[in-house]
Design a protein around this motif. Structure first.
Motif, PDB file in Angstrom:
ATOM      1  N   ARG A  30       0.842  -1.208   0.000  1.00  0.00           N
ATOM      2  CA  ARG A  30       0.000   0.000   0.000  1.00  0.00           C
ATOM      3  C   ARG A  30       0.871   1.249   0.000  1.00  0.00           C
ATOM      4  O   ARG A  30       0.586   2.224  -0.698  1.00  0.00           O
ATOM      5  CB  ARG A  30      -0.920  -0.015   1.227  1.00  0.00           C
ATOM      6  CG  ARG A  30      -1.768   1.258   1.368  1.00  0.00           C
ATOM      7  CD  ARG A  30      -2.757   1.344   0.215  1.00  0.00           C
ATOM      8  NE  ARG A  30      -3.526   2.572   0.278  1.00  0.00           N
ATOM      9  CZ  ARG A  30      -3.210   3.686  -0.365  1.00  0.00           C
ATOM     10  NH1 ARG A  30      -2.118   3.731  -1.119  1.00  0.00           N
ATOM     11  NH2 ARG A  30      -3.975   4.750  -0.280  1.00  0.00           N
ATOM     12  N   PHE A  31       1.951   1.246   0.784  1.00  0.00           N
ATOM     13  CA  PHE A  31       2.829   2.406   0.812  1.00  0.00           C
ATOM     14  C   PHE A  31       3.627   2.537  -0.481  1.00  0.00           C
ATOM     15  O   PHE A  31       3.954   3.644  -0.905  1.00  0.00           O
ATOM     16  CB  PHE A  31       3.777   2.312   2.009  1.00  0.00           C
ATOM     17  CG  PHE A  31       3.157   2.821   3.280  1.00  0.00           C
ATOM     18  CD1 PHE A  31       2.797   4.152   3.392  1.00  0.00           C
ATOM     19  CD2 PHE A  31       2.927   1.971   4.348  1.00  0.00           C
ATOM     20  CE1 PHE A  31       2.226   4.637   4.558  1.00  0.00           C
ATOM     21  CE2 PHE A  31       2.349   2.443   5.509  1.00  0.00           C
ATOM     22  CZ  PHE A  31       1.996   3.785   5.623  1.00  0.00           C
ATOM     23  N   VAL A  32       3.967   1.403  -1.113  1.00  0.00           N
ATOM     24  CA  VAL A  32       4.668   1.469  -2.398  1.00  0.00           C
ATOM     25  C   VAL A  32       3.793   2.175  -3.433  1.00  0.00           C
ATOM     26  O   VAL A  32       4.262   3.008  -4.225  1.00  0.00           O
ATOM     27  CB  VAL A  32       5.059   0.062  -2.874  1.00  0.00           C
ATOM     28  CG1 VAL A  32       5.580   0.096  -4.315  1.00  0.00           C
ATOM     29  CG2 VAL A  32       6.114  -0.548  -1.959  1.00  0.00           C
ATOM     30  N   PHE A  33       2.496   1.839  -3.426  1.00  0.00           N
ATOM     31  CA  PHE A  33       1.560   2.429  -4.381  1.00  0.00           C
ATOM     32  C   PHE A  33       0.794   3.597  -3.750  1.00  0.00           C
ATOM     33  O   PHE A  33      -0.362   3.841  -4.082  1.00  0.00           O
ATOM     34  CB  PHE A  33       0.570   1.359  -4.872  1.00  0.00           C
ATOM     35  CG  PHE A  33       1.194   0.308  -5.748  1.00  0.00           C
ATOM     36  CD1 PHE A  33       1.325   0.516  -7.106  1.00  0.00           C
ATOM     37  CD2 PHE A  33       1.667  -0.873  -5.203  1.00  0.00           C
ATOM     38  CE1 PHE A  33       1.905  -0.448  -7.915  1.00  0.00           C
ATOM     39  CE2 PHE A  33       2.248  -1.844  -6.000  1.00  0.00           C
ATOM     40  CZ  PHE A  33       2.371  -1.625  -7.356  1.00  0.00           C
ATOM     41  N   TRP A  34       1.449   4.306  -2.838  1.00  0.00           N
ATOM     42  CA  TRP A  34       0.802   5.464  -2.213  1.00  0.00           C
ATOM     43  C   TRP A  34       0.572   6.574  -3.238  1.00  0.00           C
ATOM     44  O   TRP A  34      -0.497   7.161  -3.313  1.00  0.00           O
ATOM     45  CB  TRP A  34       1.680   5.963  -1.066  1.00  0.00           C
ATOM     46  CG  TRP A  34       1.099   7.092  -0.300  1.00  0.00           C
ATOM     47  CD1 TRP A  34       1.425   8.403  -0.385  1.00  0.00           C
ATOM     48  CD2 TRP A  34       0.068   6.997   0.683  1.00  0.00           C
ATOM     49  NE1 TRP A  34       0.685   9.142   0.474  1.00  0.00           N
ATOM     50  CE2 TRP A  34      -0.171   8.306   1.158  1.00  0.00           C
ATOM     51  CE3 TRP A  34      -0.667   5.953   1.210  1.00  0.00           C
ATOM     52  CZ2 TRP A  34      -1.120   8.588   2.127  1.00  0.00           C
ATOM     53  CZ3 TRP A  34      -1.615   6.231   2.184  1.00  0.00           C
ATOM     54  CH2 TRP A  34      -1.832   7.528   2.630  1.00  0.00           C
ATOM     55  N   ASN A  35       1.581   6.873  -4.034  1.00  0.00           N
ATOM     56  CA  ASN A  35       1.445   7.820  -5.146  1.00  0.00           C
ATOM     57  C   ASN A  35       2.551   7.552  -6.166  1.00  0.00           C
ATOM     58  O   ASN A  35       3.333   6.605  -5.996  1.00  0.00           O
ATOM     59  CB  ASN A  35       1.480   9.273  -4.650  1.00  0.00           C
ATOM     60  CG  ASN A  35       2.744   9.582  -3.872  1.00  0.00           C
ATOM     61  OD1 ASN A  35       3.753   8.905  -4.018  1.00  0.00           O
ATOM     62  ND2 ASN A  35       2.686  10.613  -3.032  1.00  0.00           N
ATOM     63  N   GLY A  36       2.618   8.379  -7.182  1.00  0.00           N
ATOM     64  CA  GLY A  36       3.612   8.163  -8.217  1.00  0.00           C
ATOM     65  C   GLY A  36       5.033   8.318  -7.716  1.00  0.00           C
ATOM     66  O   GLY A  36       5.938   7.598  -8.141  1.00  0.00           O
ATOM     67  N   VAL A  37       5.246   9.261  -6.787  1.00  0.00           N
ATOM     68  CA  VAL A  37       6.593   9.494  -6.268  1.00  0.00           C
ATOM     69  C   VAL A  37       7.087   8.287  -5.482  1.00  0.00           C
ATOM     70  O   VAL A  37       8.225   7.823  -5.653  1.00  0.00           O
ATOM     71  CB  VAL A  37       6.610  10.754  -5.378  1.00  0.00           C
ATOM     72  CG1 VAL A  37       7.976  10.936  -4.731  1.00  0.00           C
ATOM     73  CG2 VAL A  37       6.248  11.989  -6.205  1.00  0.00           C
ATOM     74  N   SER A  38       6.234   7.746  -4.599  1.00  0.00           N
ATOM     75  CA  SER A  38       6.646   6.584  -3.801  1.00  0.00           C
ATOM     76  C   SER A  38       6.925   5.372  -4.687  1.00  0.00           C
ATOM     77  O   SER A  38       7.882   4.626  -4.455  1.00  0.00           O
ATOM     78  CB  SER A  38       5.563   6.248  -2.780  1.00  0.00           C
ATOM     79  OG  SER A  38       4.350   5.865  -3.425  1.00  0.00           O
ATOM     80  N   LEU A  64       7.923   5.370  -7.905  1.00  0.00           N
ATOM     81  CA  LEU A  64       9.172   5.562  -8.638  1.00  0.00           C
ATOM     82  C   LEU A  64      10.377   5.478  -7.707  1.00  0.00           C
ATOM     83  O   LEU A  64      11.437   4.987  -8.108  1.00  0.00           O
ATOM     84  CB  LEU A  64       9.153   6.912  -9.352  1.00  0.00           C
ATOM     85  CG  LEU A  64       8.145   7.043 -10.503  1.00  0.00           C
ATOM     86  CD1 LEU A  64       8.196   8.436 -11.099  1.00  0.00           C
ATOM     87  CD2 LEU A  64       8.408   5.996 -11.583  1.00  0.00           C
ATOM     88  N   ALA A  65      10.211   5.941  -6.455  1.00  0.00           N
ATOM     89  CA  ALA A  65      11.321   5.870  -5.507  1.00  0.00           C
ATOM     90  C   ALA A  65      11.675   4.422  -5.187  1.00  0.00           C
ATOM     91  O   ALA A  65      12.853   4.036  -5.181  1.00  0.00           O
ATOM     92  CB  ALA A  65      10.962   6.622  -4.230  1.00  0.00           C
ATOM     93  N   VAL A  66      10.654   3.600  -4.925  1.00  0.00           N
ATOM     94  CA  VAL A  66      10.903   2.184  -4.634  1.00  0.00           C
ATOM     95  C   VAL A  66      11.489   1.485  -5.852  1.00  0.00           C
ATOM     96  O   VAL A  66      12.415   0.666  -5.739  1.00  0.00           O
ATOM     97  CB  VAL A  66       9.600   1.492  -4.185  1.00  0.00           C
ATOM     98  CG1 VAL A  66       9.806  -0.013  -4.043  1.00  0.00           C
ATOM     99  CG2 VAL A  66       9.116   2.076  -2.864  1.00  0.00           C
ATOM    100  N   VAL A  73      15.120   2.344  -6.099  1.00  0.00           N
ATOM    101  CA  VAL A  73      15.912   1.621  -5.098  1.00  0.00           C
ATOM    102  C   VAL A  73      16.144   0.182  -5.542  1.00  0.00           C
ATOM    103  O   VAL A  73      17.257  -0.354  -5.416  1.00  0.00           O
ATOM    104  CB  VAL A  73      15.207   1.670  -3.727  1.00  0.00           C
ATOM    105  CG1 VAL A  73      15.891   0.720  -2.744  1.00  0.00           C
ATOM    106  CG2 VAL A  73      15.220   3.084  -3.179  1.00  0.00           C
ATOM    107  N   ILE A  74      15.109  -0.460  -6.073  1.00  0.00           N
ATOM    108  CA  ILE A  74      15.245  -1.850  -6.528  1.00  0.00           C
ATOM    109  C   ILE A  74      16.252  -1.946  -7.673  1.00  0.00           C
ATOM    110  O   ILE A  74      17.114  -2.834  -7.698  1.00  0.00           O
ATOM    111  CB  ILE A  74      13.875  -2.404  -6.956  1.00  0.00           C
ATOM    112  CG1 ILE A  74      12.950  -2.528  -5.743  1.00  0.00           C
ATOM    113  CG2 ILE A  74      14.029  -3.760  -7.626  1.00  0.00           C
ATOM    114  CD1 ILE A  74      11.540  -2.934  -6.088  1.00  0.00           C
ATOM    115  N   ILE A  75      16.158  -1.025  -8.639  1.00  0.00           N
ATOM    116  CA  ILE A  75      17.078  -1.040  -9.779  1.00  0.00           C
ATOM    117  C   ILE A  75      18.510  -0.778  -9.313  1.00  0.00           C
ATOM    118  O   ILE A  75      19.460  -1.447  -9.759  1.00  0.00           O
ATOM    119  CB  ILE A  75      16.648  -0.005 -10.828  1.00  0.00           C
ATOM    120  CG1 ILE A  75      15.302  -0.417 -11.451  1.00  0.00           C
ATOM    121  CG2 ILE A  75      17.703   0.145 -11.908  1.00  0.00           C
ATOM    122  CD1 ILE A  75      14.734   0.606 -12.404  1.00  0.00           C
ATOM    123  N   ALA A  76      18.683   0.189  -8.391  1.00  0.00           N
ATOM    124  CA  ALA A  76      20.025   0.502  -7.892  1.00  0.00           C
ATOM    125  C   ALA A  76      20.611  -0.679  -7.137  1.00  0.00           C
ATOM    126  O   ALA A  76      21.784  -1.025  -7.302  1.00  0.00           O
ATOM    127  CB  ALA A  76      19.960   1.735  -6.987  1.00  0.00           C
TER     128      ALA A  76
END
Length: 237
Positions: free
Chosen positions: A130-138, A140-142, A145-148
């Motif tokens: 739910r927090f991952v899909f909180w909004n577009g910013v969250s 893209l941030a997650v 982090v996964i890609i990095a």
């Protein structure tokens, strides 16, 4: 997701079971202003709405699904214990069935604790999503982090593999050593006495015998395979 009387998206979700706060809309979107909004902002608003809608769906349906799975698991566990007690009744008799029934109740209590922990874990996973899909910013941030982390892990693995490869020792075979007993011993190109002489060994010279053939010893002479008479060599071991 709903639309109010002004045509704005209302993105609210039912309160999650583990009390995740609900995100209020951070901007208003109107169909009447779609042509006055820059195209990049229009695309971002749609993307942000889509991500938030997925999060609202997870908050609305995910916890209900976790509770449903928990309830079904409890019923399946209870029915399994009942069938187990009935089977013991038919095989061992009524008195033993009573003993097994008490044991089944204890097992049921322990099992319910385990199922409760499993249910809490499911709700925790749903809450994290739910927090991952909180909004577009969250989102893209997650994703960043996964890609990095993936790139860092691949680079570290490649460096480790390169280091291990560089540290790998090259295997060099060892051969028995012999000492020349003749004053002068011809070194020939082939294992016979008529082949061309390419050099000589002196008494006391040591060589490694690679192989033997027709009474001759194969040796490494100046980087090439050459032959000397085996009867003029003695093993130094």
């Amino acid at each position: 997701m709903a639309i109010d009387q002004y045509g704005r998206f209302i993105r609210t979700a039912p309160s999650p079971r583990i009390n995740i706060p609900v995100r209020e809309s951070s901007y208003s979107y109107s169909y009447s202003s779609r042509y006055s909004t820059p195209w990049y902002e229009h695309i971002w608003n749609r993307f942000d709405n889509a991500i938030s809608s997925i999060g609202n769906f997870l908050a609305d349906k995910g916890f209900s699904a976790a509770e449903l799975i928990t309830g079904i698991s409890v019923w399946i566990y209870a029915i399994g214990l009942i069938i187990w007690v009935i089977g013991k009744w038919s095989s061992d008799g009524f008195l033993w069935a009573i003993v097994y029934a008490f044991g089944a109740m204890i097992m049921f209590g322990i099992g319910c604790i385990g199922i409760g922990l499993f249910s809490w874990l499911l709700q925790l996973i749903v809450g994290a999503l739910r927090f991952v899909f909180w909004n577009g910013v969250s989102f893209l941030a997650v994703l960043a982090v996964i890609i990095a982390f993936s790139c860092l892990s691949n680079c570290t693995g490649a460096k480790t593999h390169e280091y291990v490869s560089n540290q790998t020792e090259t295997y060099t075979p060892t051969y028995p050593k012999y000492e020349c007993t003749a004053e002068v011993l011809n070194v020939r190109t082939h294992p016979n006495t008529t082949s061309h002489v390419v050099g000589t060994l002196r008494k006391g010279n040591q060589v490694e015998v690679i192989d033997t053939e027709n009474g001759f010893a194969a040796i490494d002479y100046k980087g090439q395979r050459r032959y000397v008479s085996l009867k003029y060599l003695t093993n130094t071991y």
